[in-house]
Design a protein around this motif. Structure first.
Motif, short mmCIF file in Angstrom:
data_model
loop_
_atom_site.label_atom_id
_atom_site.label_comp_id
_atom_site.label_asym_id
_atom_site.label_seq_id
_atom_site.Cartn_x
_atom_site.Cartn_y
_atom_site.Cartn_z
N PRO A 19 0.83 -1.21 0.00
CA PRO A 19 0.00 0.00 0.00
C PRO A 19 0.87 1.26 0.00
CG PRO A 19 -0.03 -1.05 2.16
CD PRO A 19 0.74 -1.95 1.25
N VAL A 20 0.25 2.37 -0.31
CA VAL A 20 0.92 3.67 -0.27
C VAL A 20 0.56 4.31 1.08
CG1 VAL A 20 1.07 5.96 -1.30
CG2 VAL A 20 0.81 3.94 -2.76
N ALA A 21 1.58 4.58 1.88
CA ALA A 21 1.37 5.22 3.18
C ALA A 21 1.59 6.72 3.02
CB ALA A 21 2.31 4.65 4.23
N VAL A 22 0.57 7.50 3.33
CA VAL A 22 0.65 8.96 3.24
C VAL A 22 0.40 9.51 4.64
CG1 VAL A 22 -0.27 11.03 2.15
CG2 VAL A 22 -0.24 8.86 0.88
N GLU A 81 9.39 17.59 19.60
CA GLU A 81 9.18 16.76 18.41
C GLU A 81 9.42 15.28 18.70
OE1 GLU A 81 11.31 18.07 14.96
OE2 GLU A 81 10.31 20.02 14.94
N ASN A 82 8.52 14.45 18.21
CA ASN A 82 8.61 13.00 18.37
C ASN A 82 8.35 12.36 17.01
OD1 ASN A 82 8.40 12.54 21.56
ND2 ASN A 82 7.09 14.24 20.96
N THR A 83 9.15 11.38 16.67
CA THR A 83 8.94 10.64 15.43
C THR A 83 8.09 9.41 15.72
OG1 THR A 83 11.07 11.37 14.55
CG2 THR A 83 10.09 9.43 13.52
N VAL A 84 7.02 9.25 14.94
CA VAL A 84 6.18 8.06 15.05
C VAL A 84 6.14 7.39 13.68
CG1 VAL A 84 4.76 8.95 16.93
CG2 VAL A 84 4.03 9.29 14.58
N VAL A 85 5.94 6.09 13.70
CA VAL A 85 5.89 5.32 12.46
C VAL A 85 4.47 4.81 12.26
CG1 VAL A 85 6.76 3.31 11.21
CG2 VAL A 85 8.31 4.65 12.66
N LEU A 86 3.87 5.19 11.12
CA LEU A 86 2.56 4.68 10.73
C LEU A 86 2.79 3.49 9.81
CD1 LEU A 86 -0.59 4.97 10.44
CD2 LEU A 86 -0.10 6.34 8.39
N THR A 87 2.22 2.34 10.16
CA THR A 87 2.31 1.15 9.31
C THR A 87 0.92 0.87 8.74
OG1 THR A 87 4.13 0.25 10.61
CG2 THR A 87 2.91 -1.30 9.22
N VAL A 88 0.89 0.72 7.42
CA VAL A 88 -0.36 0.46 6.71
C VAL A 88 -0.28 -0.94 6.12
CG1 VAL A 88 -1.88 1.22 4.84
CG2 VAL A 88 -0.57 2.91 6.15
N GLU A 89 -1.29 -1.78 6.40
CA GLU A 89 -1.34 -3.14 5.88
C GLU A 89 -2.56 -3.29 4.98
OE1 GLU A 89 -1.52 -7.80 7.40
OE2 GLU A 89 -1.01 -6.22 8.81
N ASP A 90 -2.35 -3.87 3.79
CA ASP A 90 -3.48 -4.09 2.89
C ASP A 90 -4.18 -5.41 3.18
OD1 ASP A 90 -2.12 -6.18 1.54
OD2 ASP A 90 -1.65 -4.96 -0.20
N ASN A 91 -5.26 -5.67 2.46
CA ASN A 91 -6.07 -6.86 2.71
C ASN A 91 -5.37 -8.17 2.38
OD1 ASN A 91 -8.33 -5.51 3.71
ND2 ASN A 91 -9.07 -5.09 1.65
N ASN A 92 -4.19 -8.09 1.75
CA ASN A 92 -3.46 -9.30 1.40
C ASN A 92 -2.12 -9.41 2.12
OD1 ASN A 92 -5.34 -10.47 -0.56
ND2 ASN A 92 -4.95 -8.58 -1.67
N GLY A 93 -1.97 -8.65 3.21
CA GLY A 93 -0.79 -8.78 4.07
C GLY A 93 0.42 -7.97 3.69
N ASN A 94 0.34 -7.15 2.64
CA ASN A 94 1.47 -6.29 2.27
C ASN A 94 1.48 -5.07 3.19
OD1 ASN A 94 2.21 -7.83 -0.17
ND2 ASN A 94 0.22 -7.14 -0.89
N THR A 126 3.46 -1.22 4.41
CA THR A 126 4.33 -0.07 4.15
C THR A 126 4.32 0.79 5.40
OG1 THR A 126 3.82 -0.05 1.80
CG2 THR A 126 4.71 1.96 2.71
N SER A 127 5.47 1.39 5.71
CA SER A 127 5.56 2.28 6.86
C SER A 127 6.09 3.63 6.43
CB SER A 127 6.49 1.69 7.92
OG SER A 127 5.95 0.49 8.43
N ALA A 128 5.69 4.67 7.16
CA ALA A 128 6.17 6.03 6.91
C ALA A 128 6.28 6.74 8.26
CB ALA A 128 5.23 6.77 5.98
N GLU A 129 7.26 7.64 8.34
CA GLU A 129 7.48 8.39 9.58
C GLU A 129 6.79 9.74 9.54
OE1 GLU A 129 11.69 8.75 10.25
OE2 GLU A 129 11.86 6.66 10.92
N ALA A 130 6.22 10.11 10.67
CA ALA A 130 5.60 11.43 10.83
C ALA A 130 6.16 12.06 12.10
CB ALA A 130 4.09 11.29 10.93
#
Length: 152
Positions: free
Chosen positions: A68-71, A119-132, A134-138
């Motif tokens: 997936p595309v993590a935004v 400031e704190n860095t957090v990681v958002l992880t997005v998982e699609d319906n088939n187990g793929n 992607t992570s992105a930092e905010a």
């Protein structure tokens, strides 16, 4: 990336032949999408130059290997009177997507206190319906704008 796949009879054919020649090969299904992930039975039909036809089944395994595309979006949160703040993945998400759908979003840190002011860095992880995944930092800016309680 759009969640679609197309095959041709040549992709399925494994050497079909006829002494008088083959005029046409067709498939009963040649397009697949996210709803077809997994094994699919299709039929290859071969027609010779004299109009005789034979068919056989084959299995087409459809896979979704596209992550997936993590935004993300950076946010600012305020500590409450007890010095705590909590965020959710939806607070950080800014339109993450996947052609086959998103099943889950998670954060590596969602709870903040006075020790996290700044400031704190957090990681958002997005998982699609088939187990793929992607992570992105905010960046989460934690602020303490609650005035102290003065007792005299």
């Amino acid at each position: 990336a759009e969640g679609n796949a197309t095959i041709t009879p040549e992709d399925i054919d494994n050497g079909s032949s006829d002494a008088c020649g083959i005029s046409e090969m067709t498939l009963d299904n040649d397009t697949f999408d996210c709803s077809n992930v997994g094994e699919n039975t299709i039929t290859l039909t071969v027609i010779d130059n004299n109009g005789n036809e034979s068919s056989a089944e084959a299995t087409v395994t459809v896979e979704d290997n596209v992550a997936p595309v993590a935004v993300i979006q950076n946010i600012t949160v305020q500590l409450d009177a007890e010095g705590n703040a909590t965020i959710t993945p939806e607070d950080i998400d800014n339109g993450s997507s996947d052609a086959c759908g998103i099943s889950e979003m998670s954060l590596d840190n969602a709870i903040f206190d006075c020790s996290n002011v700044g400031e704190n860095t957090v990681v958002l992880t997005v998982e699609d319906n088939n187990g793929n995944k992607t992570s992105a930092e905010a960046t989460v800016i934690v602020e303490d704008k609650v005035a102290p309680v003065v007792l005299t």
